[in-house]
Design an enzyme around this catalytic site. Sequence first.
Site, PDB file in Angstrom:
ATOM      1  N   PRO A   7      91.753  52.595  -2.190  1.00  0.00           N
ATOM      2  CA  PRO A   7      91.847  54.037  -1.890  1.00  0.00           C
ATOM      3  C   PRO A   7      92.206  54.851  -3.115  1.00  0.00           C
ATOM      4  CG  PRO A   7      92.833  52.780  -0.132  1.00  0.00           C
ATOM      5  CD  PRO A   7      92.463  51.786  -1.199  1.00  0.00           C
ATOM      6  N   CYS A   8      91.446  55.924  -3.320  1.00  0.00           N
ATOM      7  CA  CYS A   8      91.534  56.622  -4.601  1.00  0.00           C
ATOM      8  C   CYS A   8      92.220  57.967  -4.523  1.00  0.00           C
ATOM      9  CB  CYS A   8      90.124  56.815  -5.172  1.00  0.00           C
ATOM     10  SG  CYS A   8      89.043  57.821  -4.114  1.00  0.00           S
ATOM     11  N   GLN A   9      92.654  58.423  -3.330  1.00  0.00           N
ATOM     12  CA  GLN A   9      93.193  59.778  -3.240  1.00  0.00           C
ATOM     13  C   GLN A   9      94.329  60.061  -4.214  1.00  0.00           C
ATOM     14  OE1 GLN A   9      92.361  57.847  -0.724  1.00  0.00           O
ATOM     15  NE2 GLN A   9      91.600  58.988   1.030  1.00  0.00           N
TER      16      GLN A   9
END
Length: 659
Positions: free
Chosen positions: A123-125
Amino acid sequence: MAGRTRAPGTYEVALVRSKYLPLEAHPDACTPDTFREWLKQRRPEERLAVDLFSGAGGLSLGLKRAGWTVAAAVDNNDRALETHRHNFPGMSLKLDLGSLEGRNELLSLFEGVEVDLVAGGPPCQPFSRAGSAKIRDLVAKGIRDEHDVRKELWRAYIDIVLALRPRAVLMENVPDMGLADDFRVVRIIEQKLEDAKYVTQVHLVDTWKFGVPQHRRRLILQARRDSTEFRWPKQHANIVTLRDAISDLPPVPVNETGSRETPYARNGKLSRFAADMRKGAPRGLVHDHMTRPVRKDDAELFDLMDSKSLYSDLYQKFKDDPEKSRLFRYDTENFTDKYNRLGWDELSRTITAHIAKDGYWYIHPDQPRTLTVREAARIQTFPDNFRFAGMRSDAFRQIGNAVPPYLGEAAARALWPHPEDAASGPLQPFWGVVRRVLTDWATEQRAKSDWISLPGPRMGVPQAAVAALVGTGKANVDGLTEAMTHVDGLPHLTRAAYTKVVQSAQRPSARRALERLEKLAGKRKVWEDRDGVADQLGLKPNEKAVFRLLLDNDLLMATQGPIRVAERVAGIGLATDDTSANALNDGRINLAKLVGAGDDAPLRMAAVRLLSLTYCRAGGPACGGCPLREMCATQGAARAGQSPATPFSSREASEGALF
């Protein structure tokens, strides 16, 4: 205040909720209980892949198009897993990979199973600039923990990779995963993979070069342990425009929002892209061609816009027109680009998960509405037969979070095994060899007069302070040697040493810089607090970077000199020729490869900086004494009478583009 701000509770448009779309499992799907039986039905030549943090399956679809069979996809989102389970065979598992229990459960399912490829995008948020401001606000309000565990899911990813030990590895993420932390996470991952005998490759990829019709730049990390070759498909010379991507889809009637099933429009010859999107879809029918309702005044404003229009500029143009100025509901000083109309003959703006909440960055080129689910899916390169479970907003969110399948396919093809590329002996990762040579040279130089430019036993806080103040540029670094002799071995700066240091300055600029030490001269305790020293001296950003680096802090000094060294070694994208943001980011990638990770990373970074000030200068290299001369691609090309390499040149597949 320019423009207006909408009053609370006055949205003035009916909120039309879509119905939930349930999706049945793929006919060849399996569960953990039936997985072993499913494996028995695989053909011997099938290569199995595992997709971690799979979302709806954009990367899985890319792997499938490139020839892999996705044996398992893992995510923690129910809607995304329902989508994946419908569109793919194999297992779609809901597991928390952030927990040891979740990782062990996955590994137990694959005990004794040969996995050819592990892919995924942690997950890159937290890494994304688009989400960072919102995250900071949530932390400040106490709604979110400052230590976001999603930042650490890359550790779960690499732990699983090392446990399964596949032949190849593929990781995709936003560029800020690297840029936000000096590529430290990427460097650590590369180091772990190289220690496990993989050859690695990292690129910042413009997705349009592989047929994705949008502006989107992604970080791709690949590794393999069977070869040093990465055969990327041929890149596109021209963009796939929005016209190519969605113009064959039927118009949505004015004041309507579309529907789950719509007849295809009959409008002549299809583009190659549109023809590829329609493969496998029901003949004459398009699914999920539905959008949100918009306010009447917004629709009127949309008709005043083209793809070059800025919300704030339009307000200035029409602010004195009572009929049109009423259409502007937002403060135009803060919302300069509140609305964005797409252009037919251009790339789309990047499709992100934000489209699930606000489609006004994605206004259709012709119609006074925002994009439909199917149009957004097309722009992300999901074909028309790919369905998304849940409500309309669920579909938009899954699409925005996905890896474009065309990008996934291109990156996966670069990892396909080719017998002619198979290594005949132990692999020698190029950058690993370069780093060893650089470390040995820096260690040797540190024992000599160059200790003044390298972290080591003789470099304490006073020494680092003097070096940072004097040696941040070539003009002053030549005078550093004498200044450093006066502080060599001192745990703090005495008054006598300060006087000698200042007197040693060869240039007025160096003298002025060193005079900033006066406030700390003769004091003892202050030198025990390195951060306090930096603050009291008022070190400028570059000075502070040198100070921290010499005190053995792991950071990339991504200034033009070190980037120049890295890119001359790599032979690509010399920063001296191109100072654009993309070129400098590519330069940071090469610098990260050269510096690497681990205890010796600060020593290598300081050594690269030293080389940029001595042998590898901007005006022309003096390669005779450079420790990297035999491995320098630029020098090698010059000796062979060739041009330096270009990105993806390790191999490009001859079969051409992706569609």
